[in-house]
Design a protein around this motif. Structure first.
Motif, PDB file in Angstrom:
ATOM      1  N   ILE A 137      32.777   8.727   4.952  1.00 35.72           N
ATOM      2  CA  ILE A 137      33.094   9.857   5.817  1.00 35.72           C
ATOM      3  C   ILE A 137      32.800   9.435   7.252  1.00 35.72           C
ATOM      4  CG2 ILE A 137      32.340  12.169   6.460  1.00 35.72           C
ATOM      5  CD1 ILE A 137      32.122  12.689   3.398  1.00 35.72           C
ATOM      6  N   GLY A 138      33.832   9.443   8.070  1.00 38.34           N
ATOM      7  CA  GLY A 138      33.690   9.013   9.466  1.00 38.34           C
ATOM      8  C   GLY A 138      34.157   7.603   9.732  1.00 38.34           C
ATOM      9  N   ILE A 163      52.533  -3.090   8.127  1.00 36.39           N
ATOM     10  CA  ILE A 163      51.313  -3.898   8.149  1.00 36.39           C
ATOM     11  C   ILE A 163      51.422  -4.980   9.224  1.00 36.39           C
ATOM     12  CG2 ILE A 163      49.901  -5.501   6.817  1.00 36.39           C
ATOM     13  CD1 ILE A 163      50.601  -3.864   4.345  1.00 36.39           C
ATOM     14  N   LEU A 164      52.589  -5.626   9.308  1.00 33.85           N
ATOM     15  CA  LEU A 164      52.758  -6.680  10.312  1.00 33.85           C
ATOM     16  C   LEU A 164      52.607  -6.117  11.720  1.00 33.85           C
ATOM     17  CD1 LEU A 164      55.676  -8.741   8.731  1.00 33.85           C
ATOM     18  CD2 LEU A 164      53.324  -9.482   9.077  1.00 33.85           C
ATOM     19  N   GLN A 165      53.133  -4.906  11.943  1.00 28.38           N
ATOM     20  CA  GLN A 165      52.961  -4.288  13.262  1.00 28.38           C
ATOM     21  C   GLN A 165      51.504  -3.936  13.511  1.00 28.38           C
ATOM     22  OE1 GLN A 165      55.829  -1.003  14.129  1.00 28.38           O
ATOM     23  NE2 GLN A 165      56.969  -1.851  12.418  1.00 28.38           N
ATOM     24  N   ALA A 166      50.843  -3.424  12.468  1.00 22.88           N
ATOM     25  CA  ALA A 166      49.467  -2.948  12.642  1.00 22.88           C
ATOM     26  C   ALA A 166      48.514  -4.092  12.965  1.00 22.88           C
ATOM     27  CB  ALA A 166      49.006  -2.213  11.389  1.00 22.88           C
ATOM     28  N   ILE A 167      48.708  -5.248  12.331  1.00 20.99           N
ATOM     29  CA  ILE A 167      47.766  -6.333  12.649  1.00 20.99           C
ATOM     30  C   ILE A 167      48.081  -6.935  14.017  1.00 20.99           C
ATOM     31  CG2 ILE A 167      47.149  -6.930  10.267  1.00 20.99           C
ATOM     32  CD1 ILE A 167      49.051  -9.270  10.443  1.00 20.99           C
ATOM     33  N   GLU A 168      49.301  -6.707  14.529  1.00 21.79           N
ATOM     34  CA  GLU A 168      49.620  -7.175  15.881  1.00 21.79           C
ATOM     35  C   GLU A 168      48.820  -6.416  16.938  1.00 21.79           C
ATOM     36  OE1 GLU A 168      51.249  -9.667  17.356  1.00 21.79           O
ATOM     37  OE2 GLU A 168      51.550 -10.412  15.310  1.00 21.79           O
ATOM     38  N   ASP A 169      48.873  -5.072  16.839  1.00 20.24           N
ATOM     39  CA  ASP A 169      48.139  -4.308  17.866  1.00 20.24           C
ATOM     40  C   ASP A 169      46.934  -3.574  17.287  1.00 20.24           C
ATOM     41  OD1 ASP A 169      51.086  -2.518  17.800  1.00 20.24           O
ATOM     42  OD2 ASP A 169      49.255  -1.707  16.949  1.00 20.24           O
ATOM     43  N   MET A 170      46.125  -4.328  16.576  1.00 21.14           N
ATOM     44  CA  MET A 170      44.884  -3.789  16.008  1.00 21.14           C
ATOM     45  C   MET A 170      43.892  -3.518  17.147  1.00 21.14           C
ATOM     46  SD  MET A 170      43.623  -3.627  12.820  1.00 21.14           S
ATOM     47  CE  MET A 170      42.032  -3.292  12.143  1.00 21.14           C
ATOM     48  N   PRO A 171      43.455  -2.279  17.308  1.00 21.76           N
ATOM     49  CA  PRO A 171      42.496  -2.013  18.374  1.00 21.76           C
ATOM     50  C   PRO A 171      41.098  -2.523  18.013  1.00 21.76           C
ATOM     51  CG  PRO A 171      42.928  -0.022  17.160  1.00 21.76           C
ATOM     52  CD  PRO A 171      43.770  -1.087  16.530  1.00 21.76           C
ATOM     53  N   SER A 172      40.279  -2.768  19.017  1.00 27.44           N
ATOM     54  CA  SER A 172      38.898  -3.156  18.732  1.00 27.44           C
ATOM     55  C   SER A 172      38.015  -1.919  18.900  1.00 27.44           C
ATOM     56  CB  SER A 172      38.457  -4.259  19.686  1.00 27.44           C
ATOM     57  OG  SER A 172      38.593  -3.811  21.006  1.00 27.44           O
ATOM     58  N   GLY A 173      36.785  -2.038  18.482  1.00 23.48           N
ATOM     59  CA  GLY A 173      35.875  -0.899  18.617  1.00 23.48           C
ATOM     60  C   GLY A 173      35.107  -0.653  17.348  1.00 23.48           C
ATOM     61  N   PRO A 174      34.378   0.443  17.322  1.00 23.13           N
ATOM     62  CA  PRO A 174      33.558   0.717  16.129  1.00 23.13           C
ATOM     63  C   PRO A 174      34.426   1.095  14.929  1.00 23.13           C
ATOM     64  CG  PRO A 174      33.475   2.554  17.646  1.00 23.13           C
ATOM     65  CD  PRO A 174      34.251   1.480  18.338  1.00 23.13           C
ATOM     66  N   ILE A 175      33.852   0.962  13.745  1.00 26.00           N
ATOM     67  CA  ILE A 175      34.583   1.348  12.547  1.00 26.00           C
ATOM     68  C   ILE A 175      33.932   2.547  11.869  1.00 26.00           C
ATOM     69  CG2 ILE A 175      35.598  -0.900  12.029  1.00 26.00           C
ATOM     70  CD1 ILE A 175      33.258  -1.159   9.939  1.00 26.00           C
ATOM     71  N   GLN A 176      32.982   3.146  12.523  1.00 26.55           N
ATOM     72  CA  GLN A 176      32.293   4.279  11.901  1.00 26.55           C
ATOM     73  C   GLN A 176      31.885   5.270  12.985  1.00 26.55           C
ATOM     74  OE1 GLN A 176      31.225   4.746   8.414  1.00 26.55           O
ATOM     75  NE2 GLN A 176      30.741   6.768   9.198  1.00 26.55           N
ATOM     76  N   ALA A 177      32.258   6.519  12.803  1.00 30.23           N
ATOM     77  CA  ALA A 177      31.832   7.552  13.748  1.00 30.23           C
ATOM     78  C   ALA A 177      30.389   7.908  13.477  1.00 30.23           C
ATOM     79  CB  ALA A 177      32.726   8.777  13.609  1.00 30.23           C
ATOM     80  N   LYS A 178      29.790   8.600  14.411  1.00 26.44           N
ATOM     81  CA  LYS A 178      28.415   9.012  14.214  1.00 26.44           C
ATOM     82  C   LYS A 178      28.399  10.175  13.219  1.00 26.44           C
ATOM     83  CE  LYS A 178      24.360   9.047  16.984  1.00 26.44           C
ATOM     84  NZ  LYS A 178      23.833   8.677  18.257  1.00 26.44           N
ATOM     85  N   VAL A 179      27.728   9.959  12.118  1.00 31.50           N
ATOM     86  CA  VAL A 179      27.634  11.031  11.121  1.00 31.50           C
ATOM     87  C   VAL A 179      26.165  11.243  10.778  1.00 31.50           C
ATOM     88  CG1 VAL A 179      29.896  10.690  10.073  1.00 31.50           C
ATOM     89  CG2 VAL A 179      27.973   9.381   9.243  1.00 31.50           C
ATOM     90  N   PRO A 180      25.806  12.457  10.354  1.00 32.10           N
ATOM     91  CA  PRO A 180      24.416  12.687   9.949  1.00 32.10           C
ATOM     92  C   PRO A 180      24.050  11.839   8.734  1.00 32.10           C
ATOM     93  CG  PRO A 180      25.769  14.642   9.603  1.00 32.10           C
ATOM     94  CD  PRO A 180      26.618  13.650  10.294  1.00 32.10           C
ATOM     95  N   LYS A 181      22.768  11.593   8.574  1.00 39.09           N
ATOM     96  CA  LYS A 181      22.322  10.740   7.483  1.00 39.09           C
ATOM     97  C   LYS A 181      22.640  11.370   6.133  1.00 39.09           C
ATOM     98  CE  LYS A 181      18.183   9.536   8.228  1.00 39.09           C
ATOM     99  NZ  LYS A 181      16.738   9.437   8.053  1.00 39.09           N
ATOM    100  N   VAL A 182      22.372  12.658   6.035  1.00 39.68           N
ATOM    101  CA  VAL A 182      22.723  13.383   4.808  1.00 39.68           C
ATOM    102  C   VAL A 182      23.991  14.176   5.102  1.00 39.68           C
ATOM    103  CG1 VAL A 182      21.991  15.096   3.148  1.00 39.68           C
ATOM    104  CG2 VAL A 182      20.328  13.522   4.115  1.00 39.68           C
ATOM    105  N   ILE A 183      25.054  13.861   4.345  1.00 38.81           N
ATOM    106  CA  ILE A 183      26.344  14.502   4.622  1.00 38.81           C
ATOM    107  C   ILE A 183      26.339  15.919   4.063  1.00 38.81           C
ATOM    108  CG2 ILE A 183      28.833  14.402   4.190  1.00 38.81           C
ATOM    109  CD1 ILE A 183      28.303  11.922   5.608  1.00 38.81           C
ATOM    110  N   LYS A 184      26.371  16.879   4.981  1.00 43.21           N
ATOM    111  CA  LYS A 184      26.519  18.279   4.566  1.00 43.21           C
ATOM    112  C   LYS A 184      27.789  18.794   5.219  1.00 43.21           C
ATOM    113  CE  LYS A 184      22.005  20.056   3.409  1.00 43.21           C
ATOM    114  NZ  LYS A 184      20.790  20.666   3.893  1.00 43.21           N
TER     115      LYS A 184
END
Lengths: 194, 398
Positions: free
Chosen positions: B176-177, B304-325
């Motif tokens: 999640i996130g 897929i070929l287009q997506a790997i061409e312009d793959m953005p950089s950055g985080p792969i996880q949003a900030k989520v609470p430790k316990v998912i509620k």
């Protein structure tokens, strides 16, 4: 950008659709991108006829039910007390846009019966049979209201909140301990926020 | 089959036929639950009159695992493991609508890079699912060769999926996130999080070129085969009105001439950034259903070929609470899966797990038209029709 234009166009179409639904039906809600109409049990069939004919919602997605109860044997009870009842949900959509409507009606648990939708949407057949065996809801005028998944001699309605999940009673879920009490520094998730 | 069996096209047959009416009576034929063409454990009770089917009643439930009940006693992250196993031919794609629904209720904005990774892997799942179809469908109606080619090519795509997620069939990769950091990366320092394995872009490019070639081969080898055409063209015709009324979705709906694809209509993943087409059929017969899926593989490889061409950089996880509620609310999120529309209606009461989770699967609605399509069909066509629907029993029974 081409894609940007397309999105805003879709958005305005969708808003128009939501407005037209909200002006035609009294009790509607739009939360989390989900448009829901609450109708009375007596207008259940007519609502679907209107949605199919006047709103071009010709695609039958699904039909199911929810068991609202304060005393539950599986999972957690609702935080705020609810009136014990069955909620019947159906989902219709269009095949030329992303427009989608959830219709909902509430029936009592003592008299759990409702008119079948099969005459309006033939595809409701199997969905109603599933709701019948899982909740014990009786669909009137259904052509073949028999069990769909469960064996013929199976007793009970498994998706009722009063139906115990035996495996969980025999052996408590080991995953329970994982949810809380993890040490702070082993959580990678927290560090990575943008 | 109906084409070749038509006595008008075979003068020698009509000459030989006798004019005596033979009295026949219906016979009940039990097909399955263990039969190669049933893709698992589907049972059909057919009433046949000679070679002709007069009615069919599918019997379900041999694979029923009660996921909707099991989801009620699990937390949100634990449900992901369950939903992997619904349509096991494209396990990754099953996770997307559920995770997207939970994120919608929690109002989490997913980082772009995570969305791209999800999109690439979903399309890989689609390609591998359609490879299975391209192998199994001709096999069922008598062509042995394609399955060997299809399985070899599919393995390349599964290798890629495995290199990222660690699993070939049940990746359990979405969080999640965002998505899971790649296996072995572990809780390292902030900036040094590996999300894709080394050489992933190169390997993907090579594999996708191979997929494009394989599609050309299939179109020649299968689509150009006269026997295949005779078995599938004008067989099992499905009109769009019937398809819509029964909630038949995905490639089957598009083969009947409806241009509807949630990848274009909805925004659950950033498909609007890519250039691809929606293949649609004209006649709605078995051949069109095969051809739509095969063309779709080409479009997926392009995405897929287009997506790997312009793959953005950055985080792969949003900030989520430790316990998912997940806060109180209800939402329905659907996605275009290889088999059709898959959606989850999540009812959350603010707890650790859903109060009720309705799982809408594509195959369930798709095979509910079997009694209609098979009425009046010939027995050999039954195999062709069932094969062309491309269902998975886990997706039917849940």
């Amino acid at each position: 950008m081409k894609s940007g234009e397309k999105k805003t166009l879709n958005q305005s179409d969708q808003n128009e659709f939501i407005n037209s639904i909200q002006s035609s039906f009294k009790n509607t809600s739009y939360n989390f991108d989900t448009l829901k109409i609450n109708v009375d049990i007596s207008s259940w069939i007519d609502t679907h006829k209107i949605l199919k004919k006047d709103f071009n919602l010709s695609f039958f997605n699904w039909l199911s039910a929810v068991d609202w109860d304060n005393e539950v044997k599986t999972g957690d009870a609702p935080k705020e007390p609810v009136t014990p009842s069955f909620e019947i949900l159906s989902c219709l959509s269009q095949t030329n846009s992303n427009n989608l409507v959830i219709s909902s009606t509430v029936i009592s648990k003592e008299n759990a019966e409702i008119e079948s939708l099969v005459d309006v949407f033939a595809g409701a057949n199997w969905h109603e049979r599933e709701a019948y065996e899982m909740f014990g809801i009786n669909f009137l005028n259904h052509p073949n209201l028999t069990k769909l998944y469960l064996p013929d001699d199976y007793e009970g309605n498994p998706l009722l909140k009063s139906f115990e999940l035996i495996s969980r009673e025999v052996k408590p879920w080991p995953g329970d301990v994982d949810v809380e009490g993890m040490p702070e520094d082993s959580i990678v998730v927290e560090e990575k926020g943008s | 089959m109906s084409q070749t069996m038509d006595p008008n096209n075979m003068p020698f047959l009509s000459e030989a036929s006798v004019s005596v009416e033979i009295e026949t009576e219906d016979m009940t034929l039990n097909i399955g639950p263990q039969h190669p063409s049933t893709h698992g454990v589907l049972r059909l009770v057919a009433k046949v009159n000679g070679e002709k089917i007069s009615s069919v009643e599918p019997v379900l439930g041999y694979m029923h695992r009660g996921y909707e009940k099991l989801a009620e006693v699990r937390t949100y992250p634990q449900v992901t493991t369950l939903v992997n196993r619904i349509d096991w031919v494209s396990g990754f794609a099953n996770e997307i609508p559920f995770i997207a629904g939970a994120e919608k209720l929690m109002e989490i904005e997913v980082p772009e890079r995570a969305q791209y990774i999800r999109l690439i892997l979903t399309e890989m799942a689609r390609i591998s699912s359609h490879f299975v179809f391209n192998g199994a469908f001709p096999l069922e109606i008598g062509a042995l060769t394609p399955i060997f080619l299809a399985m070899e090519d599919r393995e390349r795509v599964l290798d890629l999926l495995e290199s990222v997620t660690g699993g070939r069939f049940h990746p359990n990769f979405n969080r999640i996130g965002g998505v899971k950091p790649v296996a072995g990366a572990g809780p390292t320092t902030k900036k040094d999080i590996q999300d894709l394995p080394a050489g992933f872009y190169h390997d993907t490019k090579v594999a996708m070129e191979k997929v494009l070639k394989a599609v050309d081969t299939f179109e020649d080898l299968i689509g150009g085969n006269e026997v295949f055409q005779a078995r599938t063209k004008k067989v099992g015709v499905l009109t769009k009105e019937v398809a819509e009324e029964y909630g038949v979705s995905g490639p089957i709906l598009r083969a009947s001439g409806v241009e509807f694809d949630l990848r274009k209509q909805s925004d659950y993943l950033p498909y609007d950034k890519f250039d691809f087409e929606i293949p649609i059929g004209e006649n709605g017969d078995c051949f069109d259903r095969w051809s739509v899926r095969t063309s779709e593989m080409r479009e997926s490889a392009k995405i897929i070929l287009q997506a790997i061409e312009d793959m953005p950089s950055g985080p792969i996880q949003a900030k989520v609470p430790k316990v998912i509620k997940v806060p109180k609310g209800q939402t329905y999120v659907r996605a275009e899966n290889p088999k059709g529309e898959m959606g989850y209606y999540i009812i959350s009461e603010g707890g650790l797990g859903p109060y009720r989770l309705k799982i809408r699967t594509a195959s369930f609605s798709n095979i509910s038209i079997l009694p209609i399509m098979l009425e009046g069909a010939l027995l050999p066509d039954l195999i062709a029709i069932m094969g062309s629907l491309d269902f998975v029993l886990g997706d039917v029974d849940r």
